[in-house]
Design an enzyme around this catalytic site. Structure first.
Site, short mmCIF file in Angstrom:
data_model
loop_
_atom_site.label_atom_id
_atom_site.label_comp_id
_atom_site.label_asym_id
_atom_site.label_seq_id
_atom_site.Cartn_x
_atom_site.Cartn_y
_atom_site.Cartn_z
N CYS A 56 0.85 -1.20 0.00
CA CYS A 56 0.00 0.00 0.00
C CYS A 56 0.89 1.25 0.00
CB CYS A 56 -0.91 0.01 1.22
SG CYS A 56 -2.03 1.43 1.22
N CYS A 60 0.56 4.55 7.13
CA CYS A 60 -0.21 4.53 8.38
C CYS A 60 0.64 3.73 9.36
CB CYS A 60 -1.57 3.87 8.16
SG CYS A 60 -2.49 4.57 6.78
N CYS A 63 0.05 0.03 10.37
CA CYS A 63 -0.46 -0.96 9.42
C CYS A 63 0.62 -1.83 8.78
CB CYS A 63 -1.24 -0.24 8.32
SG CYS A 63 -1.98 -1.42 7.18
N CYS A 100 -17.00 -8.78 4.67
CA CYS A 100 -16.31 -7.50 4.50
C CYS A 100 -15.02 -7.71 3.72
CB CYS A 100 -15.92 -6.91 5.85
SG CYS A 100 -17.30 -6.73 6.96
N CYS A 131 -19.87 -5.53 2.80
CA CYS A 131 -19.15 -4.35 3.29
C CYS A 131 -17.82 -4.33 2.55
CB CYS A 131 -18.90 -4.49 4.80
SG CYS A 131 -17.87 -3.17 5.47
N CYS A 191 -19.62 2.38 8.29
CA CYS A 191 -18.90 1.67 9.35
C CYS A 191 -17.65 2.49 9.61
CB CYS A 191 -18.54 0.26 8.87
SG CYS A 191 -17.48 -0.61 10.04
N ARG A 263 -18.58 -2.39 17.42
CA ARG A 263 -17.89 -3.64 17.08
C ARG A 263 -16.61 -3.80 17.88
NH1 ARG A 263 -18.62 -7.02 12.78
NH2 ARG A 263 -20.01 -5.47 11.87
N1 SAM Z 1 -6.71 0.78 2.85
C1 SAM Z 1 -8.00 1.11 3.28
C2 SAM Z 1 -8.01 2.24 4.28
O1 SAM Z 1 -7.06 2.41 5.04
O2 SAM Z 1 -8.99 2.98 4.31
C3 SAM Z 1 -8.78 -0.06 3.84
C4 SAM Z 1 -8.08 -1.12 4.66
S1 SAM Z 1 -7.37 -0.61 6.21
C5 SAM Z 1 -6.39 -1.98 6.66
C6 SAM Z 1 -8.79 -0.64 7.32
C7 SAM Z 1 -8.58 -0.28 8.75
O3 SAM Z 1 -7.93 -1.34 9.45
C8 SAM Z 1 -7.73 0.92 9.09
O4 SAM Z 1 -8.38 2.13 8.92
C9 SAM Z 1 -7.40 0.68 10.54
O5 SAM Z 1 -8.37 1.31 11.36
C10 SAM Z 1 -7.49 -0.84 10.69
N2 SAM Z 1 -6.16 -1.42 11.00
C11 SAM Z 1 -5.11 -1.56 10.15
N3 SAM Z 1 -4.04 -2.09 10.78
C12 SAM Z 1 -4.41 -2.28 12.06
C13 SAM Z 1 -3.73 -2.76 13.21
N4 SAM Z 1 -2.46 -3.16 13.16
N5 SAM Z 1 -4.42 -2.85 14.37
C14 SAM Z 1 -5.71 -2.43 14.44
N6 SAM Z 1 -6.40 -1.95 13.39
C15 SAM Z 1 -5.76 -1.86 12.21
FE1 SF4 Z 2 -2.86 1.25 3.32
FE2 SF4 Z 2 -2.96 0.11 5.69
FE3 SF4 Z 2 -3.17 2.73 5.52
FE4 SF4 Z 2 -5.20 1.15 4.62
S1 SF4 Z 2 -4.49 1.36 6.73
S2 SF4 Z 2 -4.30 2.93 3.59
S3 SF4 Z 2 -3.99 -0.59 3.88
S4 SF4 Z 2 -1.37 1.51 4.96
#
Ligand code: SAM
Ligand code: SF4
Ligand code: DTB
Length: 326
Positions: A56, A60, A63, A100, A131, A191, A263
């Site tokens: 990606c 973040c 992530c 989802c 979802c 959501c 949730r």
């Molecule tokens: N890439 C898209 C986005 O960020 O909008 C969708 C997928 S992203 C993985 C969805 C959500 O997963 C993130 O907004 C975050 O809140 C949650 N998430 C990701 N990594 C996580 C982690 N290590 N622990 C808890 N929640 C996590």
């Molecule tokens: Fe990419 Fe993870 Fe951020 Fe979603 S949360 S935009 S998958 S880096």
């Protein structure tokens, strides 16, 4: 069930006062609100599938799927339609009512979106709720998802506006609010929630809930994720959150958004049965179900069903409209 008053004018001191209540008073208030709005012994279950994993472009810091961190994830292309259908069939057989699909994108291209629309269609044909979480959306893309019959769009605010900049540098809080506005305007269920345990302060947890509850309409579903700490992400090694503060966060979310599904999301694999039971008592009434979240482990189905049996909790049945489509 008595009707609740839905408020959209929460102040930070009011929210902090809820967090600061004696634990038993907070739990009593949350459970009272919960019983006014929901069957207290019913929990909705959704299964997750990562339809496009890793690489990606976003940064973040929690992530594992960001290309900025080497977390050892196999990068994948968008999954073939049949693989998605099969995963949804399995999820349905195991008892999930919503499927989802998540993609590691900053935003979908219009071509990507067409593929996702086909996925939504095959999942709907199974009679499940759908979802997706695909990142930022334009108004036109949101309209296409609505036409495809999408039930929920997941897009999290993640934390307070103030702490956000310490966690995510590649898109703004306002970008997220803009996508959420498109989704609400198209009448797709929202959501939207966040992550706690990222080193944020009490004011940030209160600030996240304030943003969610003060939206013009409460999100229909509010995922409260406990950070899953993944090696080589910047947040790995963050001091863990007091589990009772996690329970308090669920309880305050329940009180502030009385009609929303709250949730109990990521982080259950590291939680005891007793802690999860307390989250249900605090008003959590939905979970992610199945051995994997997107890329990290989640309790296996049997374990959840055993816990539900011990607690006398029943998985929420499919709504009648969905059932007849099955
Ligand atoms: N890439 C898209 C986005 O960020 O909008 C969708 C997928 S992203 C993985 C969805 C959500 O997963 C993130 O907004 C975050 O809140 C949650 N998430 C990701 N990594 C996580 C982690 N290590 N622990 C808890 N929640 C996590
Ligand atoms: Fe990419 Fe993870 Fe951020 Fe979603 S949360 S935009 S998958 S880096
Ligand atoms: C949400 O709020 N939590 C889910 C879902 N929405 C998409 C994702 C949790 C991801 C946890 C880290 C992983 O498994 O990659």
């Amino acid at each position: 069930m008595t009707e609740s008053i839905l408020r959209h004018d929460w102040s930070l001191p009011e929210i902090k006062a809820l967090f600061d209540l004696p634990f038993n008073d907070l739990m009593f208030q949350a459970q009272t609100v919960h019983r006014q709005n929901f069957d207290p012994n019913s929990v909705q279950i959704s299964s997750l599938l990562s339809i496009k994993t890793g690489a990606c472009p976003e940064d973040c810091s929690y992530c594992p799927q960001s290309s900025k961190y080497d977390t050892g994830l196999e990068k994948e292309r968008l999954l073939p339609l049949e693989e998605v259908r099969q995963a949804a069939v399995n999820a349905k057989m195991n008892g999930a009512t919503r499927f989802c699909m998540g993609a590691a994108w900053r935003n979908p291209t219009d071509r990507n979106l067409q593929n996702v629309i086909e996925m939504i269609s095959v999942v709907k044909d199974l009679g499940m709720e759908t979802c997706v979480t695909l990142g930022m959306l334009t108004k036109q893309q949101t309209q296409r998802l609505k036409q495809a019959g999408l039930d929920y769009y997941n897009h999290n605010l993640d934390t307070s506006p103030e702490y956000y900049k310490d966690v995510i540098t590649t898109r703004t809080y306002q970008d997220r609010l803009d996508t959420l506005k498109h989704v609400q305007e198209e009448n797709i269920n929202v959501c939207c929630g966040g992550i706690v345990g990222m080193g944020e302060g009490e004011t940030d947890r209160a600030g996240l809930l304030q943003q969610l509850a003060n939206m013009s309409k409460h999100p229909e579903s509010v995922p409260i994720n406990l950070l899953v700490q993944v090696k080589n992400t910047p947040l790995f090694g963050t001091e863990t959150l007091d589990p009772l503060v996690f329970v308090r966060t669920i309880a305050v979310a329940r009180i502030m958004m009385p009609e929303s599904a709250v949730r109990l999301s990521a982080g259950r694999n590291e939680m005891s049965d007793e802690l999860q039971a307390m989250c249900f008592l605090a008003g959590a009434n939905s979970i992610f179900y199945g051995e994997k979240l997107l890329t990290t482990p989640n309790p296996v189905e049997n374990k959840d069903m055993e816990l539900f049996a011990r607690l006398g909790i029943k998985p929420q049945a499919l709504k009648q409209a969905q059932k007849s489509a099955a």
